[in-house]
Design a protein around this motif. Structure first.
Motif, PDB file in Angstrom:
ATOM      1  N   ARG A   6     -39.922  11.928  42.706  1.00 18.26           N
ATOM      2  CA  ARG A   6     -40.707  12.532  43.779  1.00 18.26           C
ATOM      3  C   ARG A   6     -41.883  13.315  43.190  1.00 18.26           C
ATOM      4  N   ALA A   7     -41.615  14.144  42.192  1.00 23.61           N
ATOM      5  CA  ALA A   7     -42.664  14.951  41.576  1.00 23.61           C
ATOM      6  C   ALA A   7     -43.720  14.065  40.915  1.00 23.61           C
ATOM      7  N   ALA A   8     -43.293  13.030  40.211  1.00 21.24           N
ATOM      8  CA  ALA A   8     -44.250  12.119  39.573  1.00 21.24           C
ATOM      9  C   ALA A   8     -45.128  11.451  40.625  1.00 21.24           C
ATOM     10  N   ARG A   9     -44.543  11.072  41.743  1.00 16.03           N
ATOM     11  CA  ARG A   9     -45.296  10.436  42.831  1.00 16.03           C
ATOM     12  C   ARG A   9     -46.289  11.414  43.441  1.00 16.03           C
ATOM     13  N   VAL A  10     -45.876  12.672  43.610  1.00 13.44           N
ATOM     14  CA  VAL A  10     -46.784  13.714  44.097  1.00 13.44           C
ATOM     15  C   VAL A  10     -47.981  13.818  43.157  1.00 13.44           C
ATOM     16  N   GLY A  11     -47.704  13.886  41.852  1.00 14.32           N
ATOM     17  CA  GLY A  11     -48.776  14.000  40.872  1.00 14.32           C
ATOM     18  C   GLY A  11     -49.752  12.844  40.951  1.00 14.32           C
ATOM     19  N   GLU A  12     -49.235  11.621  40.997  1.00 12.41           N
ATOM     20  CA  GLU A  12     -50.085  10.431  41.069  1.00 12.41           C
ATOM     21  C   GLU A  12     -50.921  10.440  42.347  1.00 12.41           C
ATOM     22  N   THR A  13     -50.299  10.776  43.466  1.00 13.53           N
ATOM     23  CA  THR A  13     -50.975  10.753  44.762  1.00 13.53           C
ATOM     24  C   THR A  13     -52.084  11.796  44.829  1.00 13.53           C
ATOM     25  N   MET A  14     -51.763  13.024  44.413  1.00 12.92           N
ATOM     26  CA  MET A  14     -52.756  14.094  44.489  1.00 12.92           C
ATOM     27  C   MET A  14     -53.890  13.888  43.481  1.00 12.92           C
ATOM     28  N   PHE A  15     -53.531  13.514  42.239  1.00  8.32           N
ATOM     29  CA  PHE A  15     -54.560  13.405  41.203  1.00  8.32           C
ATOM     30  C   PHE A  15     -55.553  12.282  41.506  1.00  8.32           C
ATOM     31  N   ALA A  16     -55.078  11.223  42.140  1.00  5.59           N
ATOM     32  CA  ALA A  16     -55.948  10.085  42.456  1.00  5.59           C
ATOM     33  C   ALA A  16     -57.139  10.494  43.320  1.00  5.59           C
ATOM     34  N   VAL A  17     -56.976  11.533  44.142  1.00  7.09           N
ATOM     35  CA  VAL A  17     -58.056  11.952  45.045  1.00  7.09           C
ATOM     36  C   VAL A  17     -58.582  13.355  44.719  1.00  7.09           C
ATOM     37  N   LEU A  29     -54.145  15.110  34.113  1.00  2.07           N
ATOM     38  CA  LEU A  29     -52.796  15.518  34.479  1.00  2.07           C
ATOM     39  C   LEU A  29     -51.837  14.885  33.484  1.00  2.07           C
ATOM     40  N   LEU A  30     -51.133  15.700  32.719  1.00  2.00           N
ATOM     41  CA  LEU A  30     -50.210  15.198  31.704  1.00  2.00           C
ATOM     42  C   LEU A  30     -48.788  15.076  32.216  1.00  2.00           C
ATOM     43  N   ALA A  31     -48.396  15.950  33.136  1.00  2.00           N
ATOM     44  CA  ALA A  31     -47.027  15.911  33.664  1.00  2.00           C
ATOM     45  C   ALA A  31     -46.987  16.572  35.024  1.00  2.00           C
ATOM     46  N   CYS A  32     -46.170  16.009  35.895  1.00  2.00           N
ATOM     47  CA  CYS A  32     -45.845  16.628  37.175  1.00  2.00           C
ATOM     48  C   CYS A  32     -44.354  16.387  37.373  1.00  2.00           C
ATOM     49  N   VAL A  38     -48.372  20.069  33.891  1.00  2.00           N
ATOM     50  CA  VAL A  38     -49.174  20.305  32.687  1.00  2.00           C
ATOM     51  C   VAL A  38     -50.493  19.562  32.848  1.00  2.00           C
ATOM     52  N   MET A  39     -51.593  20.294  32.608  1.00  2.00           N
ATOM     53  CA  MET A  39     -52.926  19.689  32.666  1.00  2.00           C
ATOM     54  C   MET A  39     -53.705  20.072  31.418  1.00  2.00           C
ATOM     55  N   ARG A  40     -54.710  19.266  31.107  1.00  2.00           N
ATOM     56  CA  ARG A  40     -55.540  19.488  29.915  1.00  2.00           C
ATOM     57  C   ARG A  40     -57.001  19.357  30.289  1.00  2.00           C
ATOM     58  N   MET A  41     -57.843  20.165  29.612  1.00  2.00           N
ATOM     59  CA  MET A  41     -59.291  20.109  29.838  1.00  2.00           C
ATOM     60  C   MET A  41     -60.011  20.418  28.524  1.00  2.00           C
ATOM     61  N   PRO A  42     -60.820  19.482  28.029  1.00  2.00           N
ATOM     62  CA  PRO A  42     -61.655  19.804  26.863  1.00  2.00           C
ATOM     63  C   PRO A  42     -62.822  20.685  27.308  1.00  2.00           C
ATOM     64  N   VAL A  43     -63.136  21.701  26.516  1.00  2.00           N
ATOM     65  CA  VAL A  43     -64.263  22.572  26.830  1.00  2.00           C
ATOM     66  C   VAL A  43     -65.544  21.859  26.401  1.00  2.00           C
ATOM     67  N   SER A  73     -44.962  19.846  43.852  1.00  5.55           N
ATOM     68  CA  SER A  73     -44.120  18.838  43.195  1.00  5.55           C
ATOM     69  C   SER A  73     -42.863  18.486  43.984  1.00  5.55           C
ATOM     70  N   HIS A  74     -42.478  19.307  44.942  1.00  5.03           N
ATOM     71  CA  HIS A  74     -41.290  19.021  45.755  1.00  5.03           C
ATOM     72  C   HIS A  74     -41.646  18.200  46.997  1.00  5.03           C
ATOM     73  N   ASN A  75     -42.900  17.782  47.097  1.00  9.99           N
ATOM     74  CA  ASN A  75     -43.430  17.004  48.220  1.00  9.99           C
ATOM     75  C   ASN A  75     -43.366  17.750  49.544  1.00  9.99           C
TER      76      ASN A  75
END
Length: 146
Positions: A6-17, A29-32, A38-43, A73-75
């Motif tokens: 469920r959490a992985a699906r939330v991450g995929e759905t939200m990050f796509a848009v 997005l590295l993990a949901c 967990v997210m990462r951003m290069p400066v 993440s709990h949808n």
């Protein structure tokens, strides 16, 4: 569907848009996972302020975006009800900032989440605490199959 799926699906759905995080800010997005993200951003040069360090607003946005994925993440649709941040070390051009957000408590409609922003050396750049509020709806319909 398991909580992890469920959490992985939330991450995929939200990050796509998520144009702000993905396209504007250059985050990944590295993990949901349940109650964690967990997210990462290069400066990049576009993130630098007049002191030639990463603008605090961009560090805040990295933490806020991570918070969004963790608390959704709990949808169950959740939004920020409040937050605070402590800046501890500057982010510099070429740094890779990683934010891990972890649910501390979830009670009724409200949750408390802590975000830790670190650089590529593991040094803590900022700490962010967010309070979430659950609102109506879900990120994706539960009866919908992938």
């Amino acid at each position: 569907m398991s909580p992890q799926e469920r959490a992985a699906r939330v991450g995929e759905t939200m990050f796509a848009v998520d144009t702000a995080s993905k396209d504007t800010m250059g985050m990944t997005l590295l993990a949901c996972e349940p109650g964690r993200a967990v997210m990462r951003m290069p400066v990049q040069a576009l993130h630098l302020n007049g002191h030639q360090i990463c603008h605090g607003g961009f560090i805040f946005t990295l933490a806020d975006s991570t918070f969004a994925f963790a608390c959704n993440s709990h949808n169950k649709n959740a939004v920020a009800a409040g937050c605070s941040i402590e800046f501890l070390k500057p982010g510099r051009l070429g740094d890779v900032l990683t934010c891990e957000g972890v649910e501390q408590t979830l009670s009724g409609r409200h949750g408390i989440y802590d975000m830790r922003v670190t650089n590529q050396h593991g040094e803590v750049v900022a700490m962010f605490r967010g309070k979430s509020a659950v609102i109506a709806g879900t990120v994706f319909p539960e009866d919908e199959q992938p």
